[in-house]
Design a protein around this motif. Structure first.
Motif, PDB file in Angstrom:
ATOM      1  N   LYS A 142      18.118  39.954  17.459  1.00  0.00           N
ATOM      2  CA  LYS A 142      19.295  40.169  16.615  1.00  0.00           C
ATOM      3  C   LYS A 142      19.070  41.286  15.603  1.00  0.00           C
ATOM      4  O   LYS A 142      19.970  42.064  15.308  1.00  0.00           O
ATOM      5  CB  LYS A 142      19.661  38.876  15.877  1.00  0.00           C
ATOM      6  N   LYS A 143      17.860  41.371  15.069  1.00  0.00           N
ATOM      7  CA  LYS A 143      17.522  42.419  14.106  1.00  0.00           C
ATOM      8  C   LYS A 143      16.019  42.385  13.850  1.00  0.00           C
ATOM      9  O   LYS A 143      15.303  41.502  14.336  1.00  0.00           O
ATOM     10  CB  LYS A 143      18.285  42.226  12.795  1.00  0.00           C
ATOM     11  N   ILE A 144      15.545  43.354  13.077  1.00  0.00           N
ATOM     12  CA  ILE A 144      14.171  43.313  12.583  1.00  0.00           C
ATOM     13  C   ILE A 144      14.234  43.358  11.062  1.00  0.00           C
ATOM     14  O   ILE A 144      15.144  43.953  10.484  1.00  0.00           O
ATOM     15  CB  ILE A 144      13.303  44.463  13.142  1.00  0.00           C
ATOM     16  N   GLU A 145      13.286  42.695  10.428  1.00  0.00           N
ATOM     17  CA  GLU A 145      13.305  42.658   8.961  1.00  0.00           C
ATOM     18  C   GLU A 145      11.892  42.466   8.428  1.00  0.00           C
ATOM     19  O   GLU A 145      11.010  41.943   9.118  1.00  0.00           O
ATOM     20  CB  GLU A 145      14.200  41.533   8.451  1.00  0.00           C
ATOM     21  N   TYR A 146      11.695  42.915   7.198  1.00  0.00           N
ATOM     22  CA  TYR A 146      10.415  42.716   6.530  1.00  0.00           C
ATOM     23  C   TYR A 146      10.408  41.382   5.792  1.00  0.00           C
ATOM     24  O   TYR A 146      11.384  41.003   5.133  1.00  0.00           O
ATOM     25  CB  TYR A 146      10.152  43.841   5.527  1.00  0.00           C
ATOM     26  N   ILE A 147       9.309  40.666   5.910  1.00  0.00           N
ATOM     27  CA  ILE A 147       9.051  39.477   5.107  1.00  0.00           C
ATOM     28  C   ILE A 147       7.731  39.751   4.407  1.00  0.00           C
ATOM     29  O   ILE A 147       6.685  39.864   5.060  1.00  0.00           O
ATOM     30  CB  ILE A 147       8.974  38.203   5.966  1.00  0.00           C
ATOM     31  N   ASN A 148       7.808  39.902   3.086  1.00  0.00           N
ATOM     32  CA  ASN A 148       6.683  40.431   2.314  1.00  0.00           C
ATOM     33  C   ASN A 148       6.361  41.823   2.872  1.00  0.00           C
ATOM     34  O   ASN A 148       7.221  42.681   2.894  1.00  0.00           O
ATOM     35  CB  ASN A 148       5.494  39.475   2.349  1.00  0.00           C
ATOM     36  N   ASP A 152       5.107  42.317   6.072  1.00  0.00           N
ATOM     37  CA  ASP A 152       5.031  42.237   7.532  1.00  0.00           C
ATOM     38  C   ASP A 152       6.413  42.377   8.154  1.00  0.00           C
ATOM     39  O   ASP A 152       7.410  41.895   7.609  1.00  0.00           O
ATOM     40  CB  ASP A 152       4.410  40.903   7.960  1.00  0.00           C
ATOM     41  N   LEU A 153       6.472  43.025   9.333  1.00  0.00           N
ATOM     42  CA  LEU A 153       7.738  43.222  10.038  1.00  0.00           C
ATOM     43  C   LEU A 153       7.918  42.128  11.090  1.00  0.00           C
ATOM     44  O   LEU A 153       6.987  41.813  11.837  1.00  0.00           O
ATOM     45  CB  LEU A 153       7.754  44.598  10.715  1.00  0.00           C
ATOM     46  N   TYR A 154       9.127  41.581  11.150  1.00  0.00           N
ATOM     47  CA  TYR A 154       9.434  40.498  12.083  1.00  0.00           C
ATOM     48  C   TYR A 154      10.668  40.853  12.914  1.00  0.00           C
ATOM     49  O   TYR A 154      11.550  41.592  12.457  1.00  0.00           O
ATOM     50  CB  TYR A 154       9.739  39.199  11.328  1.00  0.00           C
ATOM     51  N   VAL A 155      10.736  40.291  14.146  1.00  0.00           N
ATOM     52  CA  VAL A 155      11.996  40.288  14.882  1.00  0.00           C
ATOM     53  C   VAL A 155      12.696  38.968  14.564  1.00  0.00           C
ATOM     54  O   VAL A 155      12.047  37.934  14.400  1.00  0.00           O
ATOM     55  CB  VAL A 155      11.813  40.412  16.420  1.00  0.00           C
ATOM     56  N   VAL A 156      14.017  39.041  14.470  1.00  0.00           N
ATOM     57  CA  VAL A 156      14.827  37.828  14.303  1.00  0.00           C
ATOM     58  C   VAL A 156      15.545  37.602  15.620  1.00  0.00           C
ATOM     59  O   VAL A 156      16.316  38.448  16.080  1.00  0.00           O
ATOM     60  CB  VAL A 156      15.839  37.972  13.146  1.00  0.00           C
ATOM     61  N   LEU A 157      15.279  36.468  16.236  1.00  0.00           N
ATOM     62  CA  LEU A 157      15.793  36.159  17.564  1.00  0.00           C
ATOM     63  C   LEU A 157      16.962  35.175  17.491  1.00  0.00           C
ATOM     64  O   LEU A 157      17.256  34.622  16.428  1.00  0.00           O
ATOM     65  CB  LEU A 157      14.677  35.567  18.432  1.00  0.00           C
ATOM     66  N   THR A 158      17.598  34.950  18.633  1.00  0.00           N
ATOM     67  CA  THR A 158      18.634  33.918  18.753  1.00  0.00           C
ATOM     68  C   THR A 158      18.124  32.600  18.183  1.00  0.00           C
ATOM     69  O   THR A 158      16.999  32.188  18.461  1.00  0.00           O
ATOM     70  CB  THR A 158      19.012  33.725  20.235  1.00  0.00           C
ATOM     71  N   GLY A 159      18.957  31.944  17.383  1.00  0.00           N
ATOM     72  CA  GLY A 159      18.545  30.704  16.737  1.00  0.00           C
ATOM     73  C   GLY A 159      17.814  30.934  15.430  1.00  0.00           C
ATOM     74  O   GLY A 159      17.200  30.017  14.878  1.00  0.00           O
ATOM     75  N   ASP A 160      17.852  32.188  14.940  1.00  0.00           N
ATOM     76  CA  ASP A 160      17.192  32.573  13.681  1.00  0.00           C
ATOM     77  C   ASP A 160      15.677  32.346  13.745  1.00  0.00           C
ATOM     78  O   ASP A 160      15.036  32.043  12.739  1.00  0.00           O
ATOM     79  CB  ASP A 160      17.803  31.811  12.490  1.00  0.00           C
ATOM     80  N   ILE A 161      15.124  32.524  14.938  1.00  0.00           N
ATOM     81  CA  ILE A 161      13.675  32.448  15.112  1.00  0.00           C
ATOM     82  C   ILE A 161      13.068  33.765  14.656  1.00  0.00           C
ATOM     83  O   ILE A 161      13.536  34.844  15.032  1.00  0.00           O
ATOM     84  CB  ILE A 161      13.311  32.194  16.589  1.00  0.00           C
ATOM     85  N   LYS A 162      11.999  33.701  13.871  1.00  0.00           N
ATOM     86  CA  LYS A 162      11.331  34.906  13.380  1.00  0.00           C
ATOM     87  C   LYS A 162       9.919  34.969  13.938  1.00  0.00           C
ATOM     88  O   LYS A 162       9.149  34.011  13.813  1.00  0.00           O
ATOM     89  CB  LYS A 162      11.310  34.919  11.846  1.00  0.00           C
ATOM     90  N   GLU A 163       9.592  36.111  14.575  1.00  0.00           N
ATOM     91  CA  GLU A 163       8.262  36.309  15.137  1.00  0.00           C
ATOM     92  C   GLU A 163       7.697  37.638  14.638  1.00  0.00           C
ATOM     93  O   GLU A 163       8.397  38.660  14.623  1.00  0.00           O
ATOM     94  CB  GLU A 163       8.303  36.286  16.673  1.00  0.00           C
ATOM     95  N   ILE A 164       6.429  37.635  14.266  1.00  0.00           N
ATOM     96  CA  ILE A 164       5.808  38.810  13.671  1.00  0.00           C
ATOM     97  C   ILE A 164       5.555  39.907  14.707  1.00  0.00           C
ATOM     98  O   ILE A 164       5.256  39.626  15.871  1.00  0.00           O
ATOM     99  CB  ILE A 164       4.492  38.422  12.957  1.00  0.00           C
ATOM    100  N   ILE A 165       5.710  41.154  14.273  1.00  0.00           N
ATOM    101  CA  ILE A 165       5.445  42.323  15.118  1.00  0.00           C
ATOM    102  C   ILE A 165       4.109  42.917  14.681  1.00  0.00           C
ATOM    103  O   ILE A 165       3.895  43.175  13.494  1.00  0.00           O
ATOM    104  CB  ILE A 165       6.554  43.383  14.964  1.00  0.00           C
TER     105      ILE A 165
END
Length: 247
Positions: free
Chosen positions: A212-218, A220-233
């Motif tokens: 759905k998008k990519i975003e920074y958390i602190n 680190d960069l994450y992908v945001v997937l269907t279901g608002d799942i966040k996985e680190i890149i």
């Protein structure tokens, strides 16, 4: 895992029960996972169908006379506007003389059955035909995996992400409906996947269609997937992931 969605719309409860019984009789003896959703009016049927994400695994079994302002033919027409002819459609009706109207409404149906003449046998034959069509389609599109003594089929579009199980020599496949544990390495499963998948980390592969998008958390960069799942890149995968987002 692939699951067939059988949608029945019939205004009489006795026919809903009978059609459901025949469907269960046939599909319980197959290896196809399925669900039955029944409705007795136009609006509830359309509302449910509009809520679905996919239509390739839908089988509609419809009556023509729904005792409403809109009949089953208009229902079929609206379904076709929604599903773009991806699902299959069977009509069961006492108004067999209306068969020619099916062509007028351009519904592309699998069969048109008479309630008053040998309905059980005719419906079984129609469902057997559908099973052949359905098997052929999923076997050409699905990924096959051995899990224990079973072989399961998964549509690539249903896979959201795949990760390595850190405690076992397995991978965990997360789909839109369930988690599946498989005795493969990430490298082995990658060989089965299409270009719609991208590795974002040494232990994570994601489906591009579900990003759905990519975003920074602190930091680190994450992908945001269907279901608002966040996985680190991982840092070394960042450029590749950004490029696929911009495609």
């Amino acid at each position: 895992m692939i699951s067939l969605n059988i949608i029945i719309c019939e205004d009489k409860q006795e026919y809903i029960k009978e059609v459901s019984r025949i469907v269960k009789l046939l599909f319980d003896n197959s290896d196809i996972k399925y669900s039955i959703n029944t409705f007795n009016n136009y609006e509830e049927t359309i509302n449910y169908i509009e809520s679905l994400d996919s239509y390739e695994d839908c089988l509609y079994i419809l009556d023509i006379d729904l005792k409403q302002d809109k009949n089953g033919l208009l229902l079929g027409r609206e379904i076709r506007d929604i599903d773009d002819y991806k699902g299959e459609m069977i009509y069961i009706t006492a108004y067999i003389h209306q068969m020619s109207s099916v062509f007028k409404y351009k519904l592309r149906i699998l069969d048109f059955l008479d309630k008053g003449y040998n309905m059980e046998n005719d419906l079984k034959e129609a469902l057997k035909t559908y099973l052949k069509i359905y098997r052929h389609r999923i076997e050409n599109k699905a990924l096959l995996f051995k899990v224990g003594t079973d072989v399961i089929m998964v549509k690539p579009s249903d896979i959201i992400w795949i990760e390595t199980d850190k405690h076992k020599k397995k991978i965990i496949m997360h789909t839109t409906t369930e988690q599946i544990s498989i005795n493969l390495t990430l490298k082995e499963i990658q060989e089965k996947l299409t270009e719609e998948f991208i590795q974002i980390h040494r232990c994570i592969i994601v489906n591009k269609e579900h990003i759905k998008k990519i975003e920074y958390i602190n930091e680190d960069l994450y992908v945001v997937l269907t279901g608002d799942i966040k996985e680190i890149i991982s840092k070394r995968r960042e450029k590749e992931v950004r490029a696929c987002i911009l495609q």
